[in-house]
Scaffold this active site. Sequence first.
Site, PDB file in Angstrom:
ATOM      1  N   HIS A  85       0.784  -1.142  -0.016  1.00 22.09           N
ATOM      2  CA  HIS A  85       0.067   0.008  -0.111  1.00 22.09           C
ATOM      3  C   HIS A  85       0.911   1.190  -0.172  1.00 22.09           C
ATOM      4  O   HIS A  85       1.805   1.212   0.891  1.00 22.09           O
ATOM      5  CB  HIS A  85      -0.922   0.157   1.447  1.00 22.09           C
ATOM      6  CG  HIS A  85      -1.823   1.338   1.093  1.00 22.09           C
ATOM      7  ND1 HIS A  85      -2.698   1.242   0.601  1.00 22.09           N
ATOM      8  CD2 HIS A  85      -1.437   2.555   2.038  1.00 22.09           C
ATOM      9  CE1 HIS A  85      -3.402   2.608   0.822  1.00 22.09           C
ATOM     10  NE2 HIS A  85      -2.524   3.083   1.496  1.00 22.09           N
ATOM     11  N   ASP A 164     -15.322   2.595   7.289  1.00 23.29           N
ATOM     12  CA  ASP A 164     -14.083   3.350   6.809  1.00 23.29           C
ATOM     13  C   ASP A 164     -14.771   4.237   5.663  1.00 23.29           C
ATOM     14  O   ASP A 164     -14.394   5.482   5.224  1.00 23.29           O
ATOM     15  CB  ASP A 164     -13.055   2.543   6.527  1.00 23.29           C
ATOM     16  CG  ASP A 164     -12.051   3.615   5.691  1.00 23.29           C
ATOM     17  OD1 ASP A 164     -11.395   4.502   6.454  1.00 23.29           O
ATOM     18  OD2 ASP A 164     -11.618   3.486   4.474  1.00 23.29           O
ATOM     19  N   ARG A 171     -14.632  12.770   6.574  1.00 21.20           N
ATOM     20  CA  ARG A 171     -13.302  13.367   7.041  1.00 21.20           C
ATOM     21  C   ARG A 171     -12.942  14.330   5.941  1.00 21.20           C
ATOM     22  O   ARG A 171     -12.232  15.305   6.073  1.00 21.20           O
ATOM     23  CB  ARG A 171     -12.222  12.549   7.581  1.00 21.20           C
ATOM     24  CG  ARG A 171     -12.436  11.499   8.679  1.00 21.20           C
ATOM     25  CD  ARG A 171     -11.623  10.398   8.608  1.00 21.20           C
ATOM     26  NE  ARG A 171     -10.061  10.516   8.340  1.00 21.20           N
ATOM     27  CZ  ARG A 171      -9.190   9.687   7.918  1.00 21.20           C
ATOM     28  NH1 ARG A 171      -9.542   8.778   7.336  1.00 21.20           N
ATOM     29  NH2 ARG A 171      -7.850  10.111   7.631  1.00 21.20           N
ATOM     30  N   SER A 186      -7.704   3.776   8.966  1.00 25.12           N
ATOM     31  CA  SER A 186      -8.263   3.743   7.764  1.00 25.12           C
ATOM     32  C   SER A 186      -7.716   2.808   6.753  1.00 25.12           C
ATOM     33  O   SER A 186      -8.452   1.940   6.100  1.00 25.12           O
ATOM     34  CB  SER A 186      -8.644   5.142   7.194  1.00 25.12           C
ATOM     35  OG  SER A 186      -8.875   5.105   5.555  1.00 25.12           O
ATOM     36  N   LYS A 190      -8.757  -1.633   5.844  1.00 28.33           N
ATOM     37  CA  LYS A 190      -9.026  -2.302   4.551  1.00 28.33           C
ATOM     38  C   LYS A 190      -8.085  -3.314   4.204  1.00 28.33           C
ATOM     39  O   LYS A 190      -8.423  -4.511   3.489  1.00 28.33           O
ATOM     40  CB  LYS A 190      -9.003  -1.139   3.600  1.00 28.33           C
ATOM     41  CG  LYS A 190     -10.109  -0.250   3.506  1.00 28.33           C
ATOM     42  CD  LYS A 190     -10.041   0.974   2.580  1.00 28.33           C
ATOM     43  CE  LYS A 190      -9.015   2.013   3.255  1.00 28.33           C
ATOM     44  NZ  LYS A 190      -9.291   3.390   2.741  1.00 28.33           N
TER      45      LYS A 190
HETATM   46  N1  URA Z   1      -5.837   6.730   2.461  1.00 32.65           N
HETATM   47  C1  URA Z   1      -6.687   5.861   3.311  1.00 32.65           C
HETATM   48  O1  URA Z   1      -7.117   5.087   2.868  1.00 32.65           O
HETATM   49  N2  URA Z   1      -7.182   6.238   4.227  1.00 32.65           N
HETATM   50  C2  URA Z   1      -6.787   7.692   4.855  1.00 32.65           C
HETATM   51  O2  URA Z   1      -7.195   8.000   5.815  1.00 32.65           O
HETATM   52  C3  URA Z   1      -6.059   8.141   4.165  1.00 32.65           C
HETATM   53  C4  URA Z   1      -5.288   7.718   2.858  1.00 32.65           C
END
Ligand code: URA
Length: 427
Positions: A85, A164, A171, A186, A190
Amino acid sequence: MAAHDAVEVISVKRDKAELSDSQIDWVIDAYTRGEVADEQMSALAMAILLNGMNRREIATWTAAMIASGERMDFSSLSRPTADKHSTGGVGDKITLPLAPLVAACGVAVPQLSGRGLGHTGGTLDKLESIPGWRAALSNDEMFAQLESVGAVICAAGDGLAPADKLLYALRDVTGTVEAIPLIASSIMSKKIAEGTGALVLDVKVGSGAFMKDLDRARELASTMVELGKGAGVQTVALLTDMATPLGLTAGNAIEVAESVEVLAGGGPADVVELTVALATEMLAGAGVTDVDPAEVLASGRAMDSWKSMIRAQGGDPEAELPTARESHVVTAPASGVLTRLDAMAVGLAAWRLGAGRARKEDPVQAGAGVVWHARPGDTVREGEALFTLLTDEPDRFERALASLEGGYDVADGATYESTALILDRIS
Ligand code: URA
């Protein structure tokens, strides 16, 4: 689950105290069910941004977000799994060569990706510039492709961490994206729900990244590494430079073309370096230490995996990629050394040319973007092409040019001190 009251939970964090596990479990569940209102969750998110959460609170928050949806399980696959990621950067096309490379080395890559918002591009937007390629796969299709090809890059379904999805959208419009506990939970909710066995985090640092300074990037990285390990995922983080954009292109189709160059054994040195470094970490996390990804890249086997991966999702890897209708060349203002190329300036220019979107529902242009013809340290001659701007809509050039202004320096007789691409490793 014990019942709480939204105002009680908000007040705890407003008053700088710790939330209990039971309060966190309740508020995430009640928010997902619509019992806690957006304005209440906004107040809590702002209290968290201002007053923080400790590691226990962050771990409980992350687990509650995972529990809001489904959790995938790839343990019955015939090979181990690893994913990567990136926290998002300009010209960051690394997933494209990386996933097939790691698959060609014997480790399956289940990569659930997103679309771009703002100045950083989205992996799915880039891949969608390939004629026929589709991002939406069912869980069964994903599983079958992981078994046959070894790599999948597809859209995350609605079932994964739905809390999320709601919270991130909130947010975005309440000035609370930047809270490290909320970013870490967050991302990791995932990735843990996705079911990967190993995870490598590429935490970007610099003008073009979320994290502008190394200390905050280190804190985000160590928080995420601890969350991953706590959930049984082999997790490491590399902190990598995003003061300068990666490679020579930022856009959609032009980044696919650059990735294909890397898979063909060429491409910009920084893209190759980062791809191989991340592949090495992913393989090690999955327990594979006897394969050299640099050799596999040079052998052409990663290109074979790329073509199979694209075909499996309906794409034609041999098709011509779309090109922009209009182009505009920016020439070097003087002869000398390019001493600075600012990632944010380039990212904004690509976005304004139509490569990115301002709102979630906006379309992106496949051919739009910026090509830069030199990297910091290169010598340029006055009047030579320094940038080529690409778009279908020429009225976009003016604002793109404005964002590049002041975004680079050319100095005569200057010596350039190169900086490291990989700044730190956190495990
Ligand atoms: N990417 C995400 O998936 N969540 C965040 O809060 C920031 C970047």
